[in-house]
Write a protein that holds these residues in place. Structure first.
Motif, PDB file in Angstrom:
ATOM      1  N   UNK A  42       7.852   1.333  -0.218  1.00 45.82           N
ATOM      2  CA  UNK A  42       7.051   0.406  -1.018  1.00 45.82           C
ATOM      3  C   UNK A  42       5.693   1.028  -1.329  1.00 45.82           C
ATOM      4  N   UNK A  43       5.110   1.709  -0.346  1.00 45.96           N
ATOM      5  CA  UNK A  43       3.786   2.318  -0.522  1.00 45.96           C
ATOM      6  C   UNK A  43       3.831   3.578  -1.368  1.00 45.96           C
ATOM      7  N   UNK A  88      -6.436   3.531  -3.618  1.00 43.13           N
ATOM      8  CA  UNK A  88      -5.388   3.438  -4.618  1.00 43.13           C
ATOM      9  C   UNK A  88      -5.727   2.414  -5.701  1.00 43.13           C
ATOM     10  N   UNK A  89      -6.423   1.343  -5.322  1.00 43.99           N
ATOM     11  CA  UNK A  89      -6.847   0.359  -6.314  1.00 43.99           C
ATOM     12  C   UNK A  89      -7.821   0.984  -7.307  1.00 43.99           C
ATOM     13  N   UNK A  90      -8.730   1.798  -6.796  1.00 45.03           N
ATOM     14  CA  UNK A  90      -9.663   2.527  -7.672  1.00 45.03           C
ATOM     15  C   UNK A  90      -8.890   3.478  -8.581  1.00 45.03           C
ATOM     16  N   UNK A  91      -7.891   4.163  -8.015  1.00 42.93           N
ATOM     17  CA  UNK A  91      -7.075   5.091  -8.804  1.00 42.93           C
ATOM     18  C   UNK A  91      -6.339   4.364  -9.922  1.00 42.93           C
ATOM     19  N   UNK A  92      -5.885   3.149  -9.651  1.00 42.87           N
ATOM     20  CA  UNK A  92      -5.179   2.371 -10.676  1.00 42.87           C
ATOM     21  C   UNK A  92      -6.112   1.988 -11.818  1.00 42.87           C
ATOM     22  N   UNK A 126      -4.299  -4.438  -6.206  1.00 43.10           N
ATOM     23  CA  UNK A 126      -5.319  -5.298  -5.586  1.00 43.10           C
ATOM     24  C   UNK A 126      -4.673  -6.372  -4.718  1.00 43.10           C
ATOM     25  N   UNK A 127      -3.555  -6.916  -5.186  1.00 42.42           N
ATOM     26  CA  UNK A 127      -2.843  -7.922  -4.388  1.00 42.42           C
ATOM     27  C   UNK A 127      -2.336  -7.304  -3.093  1.00 42.42           C
ATOM     28  N   UNK A 128      -1.764  -6.127  -3.188  1.00 42.95           N
ATOM     29  CA  UNK A 128      -1.277  -5.440  -1.984  1.00 42.95           C
ATOM     30  C   UNK A 128      -2.426  -5.068  -1.059  1.00 42.95           C
ATOM     31  N   UNK A 129      -3.561  -4.690  -1.649  1.00 39.43           N
ATOM     32  CA  UNK A 129      -4.731  -4.357  -0.835  1.00 39.43           C
ATOM     33  C   UNK A 129      -5.224  -5.583  -0.082  1.00 39.43           C
ATOM     34  N   UNK A 143       8.192 -13.697  -3.675  1.00 40.26           N
ATOM     35  CA  UNK A 143       8.128 -13.564  -5.125  1.00 40.26           C
ATOM     36  C   UNK A 143       6.964 -12.677  -5.551  1.00 40.26           C
ATOM     37  N   UNK A 144       5.874 -12.679  -4.773  1.00 44.66           N
ATOM     38  CA  UNK A 144       4.725 -11.836  -5.094  1.00 44.66           C
ATOM     39  C   UNK A 144       5.094 -10.361  -5.006  1.00 44.66           C
ATOM     40  N   UNK A 145       5.863 -10.002  -3.992  1.00 47.25           N
ATOM     41  CA  UNK A 145       6.286  -8.610  -3.861  1.00 47.25           C
ATOM     42  C   UNK A 145       7.134  -8.177  -5.045  1.00 47.25           C
ATOM     43  N   UNK A 146       8.079  -9.025  -5.446  1.00 43.40           N
ATOM     44  CA  UNK A 146       8.942  -8.656  -6.566  1.00 43.40           C
ATOM     45  C   UNK A 146       8.158  -8.573  -7.874  1.00 43.40           C
ATOM     46  N   UNK A 147       7.130  -9.399  -8.013  1.00 42.56           N
ATOM     47  CA  UNK A 147       6.291  -9.335  -9.206  1.00 42.56           C
ATOM     48  C   UNK A 147       5.440  -8.070  -9.208  1.00 42.56           C
ATOM     49  N   UNK A 148       4.793  -7.780  -8.068  1.00 43.61           N
ATOM     50  CA  UNK A 148       3.849  -6.662  -7.991  1.00 43.61           C
ATOM     51  C   UNK A 148       4.531  -5.301  -7.901  1.00 43.61           C
ATOM     52  N   UNK A 149       5.714  -5.258  -7.332  1.00 41.19           N
ATOM     53  CA  UNK A 149       6.417  -3.987  -7.211  1.00 41.19           C
ATOM     54  C   UNK A 149       7.393  -3.804  -8.365  1.00 41.19           C
ATOM     55  N   UNK A 150       8.365  -4.688  -8.462  1.00 42.62           N
ATOM     56  CA  UNK A 150       9.432  -4.503  -9.444  1.00 42.62           C
ATOM     57  C   UNK A 150       8.982  -4.793 -10.870  1.00 42.62           C
TER      58      UNK A 150
END
Length: 371
Positions: A90-91, A170-174, A267-270, A289-296
């Motif tokens: 995931x990471x 990573x958030x800064x990188x994004x 940011x959500x994962x952070x 559902x948040x994981x599937x939205x933020x990852x997938x």
């Protein structure tokens, strides 16, 4: 709702939801993996090597493994090793998208300010160091995640702190690509920028649809490099297509929209790494559902945006191909020696040109026509 286990990003898997969700994600990423590899191989066969397409394929494969691990975790919820493997993938995967988006934004900046961003410039070297730093953070984060559940409390606390730092990084990188393209257009172009020797793949006919570059429209290696070396001692810069071809404005959209999506998801994962380790009330960002939205969903959206937007054409620069670099060096050496015939790996430039333009072409009235 009260639960007996600490909250984790994506929640603990359950058969009813995660089996269906993971299977759908695997199928979607598989389709995109096939699409990216098809584009990569088709372009490469035409002498148009675009490495980011291969990296996009790699992201899809990483996500197939990610959701395969999620499936395994669903059927073996008490297996700590599977849980760790799932967390690692995931990471790891999304970092590929960070690097690619920063690379695309760097090419926009280089096209606007070639005198500041040529190979070997301060800007170029800073970006190179930054890429290495992202990879270094990822490697350490993967190692830290792997030992997190197999060490003492003191070390676990230190690893948890590092994970917070890494996720902020990573958030800064994004978000960084937005800053880079903003700087590219906010900083006034100097006279040097306007007169600096640049070259782009002018043989690419368009930047949409299912178009692929035709080798018959490409110049020979000696023609291509003589255009940018002749009469100028400054380091020539290979850039993406200029704005007068209508490509660069669309390119900005292909950078900014993915950057916004990736920044939000990261940011959500952070935020999930900053919650209390002993918290038993599940925050909104730890729902399944948040994981599937933020990852997938986010990563699928970014990949589809890049495929439809044809980043393989809009962000292509000719010296990506190692063969072009080899030819460039050989051309320069032979020009110094006064040798007109170019030999690379046992093939003369004439032979390479003949192979590039393929058999079956005839020349009629000075124009190449397929026979």
């Amino acid at each position: 709702m009260l639960t007996s286990r600490p909250a984790v990003f994506g929640d603990y898997p359950v058969r009813k939801d995660d089996i269906a969700g993971s299977v759908v994600c695997i199928i979607c990423f598989f389709v995109l993996a096939v699409t990216n590899m098809t584009i990569f191989r088709r372009n490469k066969a035409r002498g148009h090597l675009f490495v980011p397409s291969g990296a996009m394929f790699g992201l899809c494969m990483a996500r197939i493994v990610t959701f395969s691990m999620r499936l395994a975790y669903t059927t073996h919820p008490s297996n700590v090793n599977i849980s760790i493997a799932s967390s690692i993938f995931i990471a790891a995967g999304v970092v590929i998208l960070f690097v690619l988006n920063i690379l695309f934004s760097q090419r926009v900046f280089t096209a606007q300010h070639p005198s500041r961003a040529y190979v070997g410039s301060v800007f170029f070297n800073i970006m190179r160091v930054y890429y290495f730093s992202i990879i270094a953070f990822l490697i350490v984060l993967i190692a830290a995640t792997g030992v997190y559940y197999h060490t003492n409390a003191t070390v676990m606390k230190g690893i948890a702190q590092f994970r917070k730092v890494a996720m902020v990084y990573f958030t800064v990188a994004a978000f960084l690509p937005i800053l880079i393209v903003t700087a590219a257009y906010a900083i006034p172009r100097s006279e040097q920028d306007r007169t600096w020797p640049v070259h782009y793949a002018h043989w690419i006919g368009k930047y949409s649809g299912v178009y692929s570059p035709d080798l018959r429209n490409m110049p020979s290696a000696s023609e291509f490099y003589s255009e940018i070396h002749e009469g100028d001692t400054r380091t020539p810069v290979h850039v993406i297509p200029p704005s007068d071809r209508g490509a660069r404005e669309v390119s900005l959209v292909l950078i900014i929209v993915p950057s916004v999506l990736l920044t939000f998801a990261t940011a959500v994962r952070t935020a999930s790494t900053f919650r209390s380790a002993v918290e038993i009330f599940k925050p909104w960002y730890d729902y399944r559902v948040t994981m599937y939205l933020c990852i997938a969903l986010v990563e699928l959206s970014v990949e589809i945006t890049w495929i439809v937007g044809r980043v393989d054409l809009r962000f292509y620069i000719p010296d990506n191909d190692k063969q072009w670099k080899k030819l460039a060096a050989a051309v320069a050496d032979n020009e110094k020696a006064g040798v007109m015939d170019l030999d690379v790996d046992g093939e003369t430039e004439v032979e390479l040109e003949r192979a590039n333009r393929s058999s079956g072409d005839v020349e009629v009235d000075g124009k190449s026509r397929q026979g």
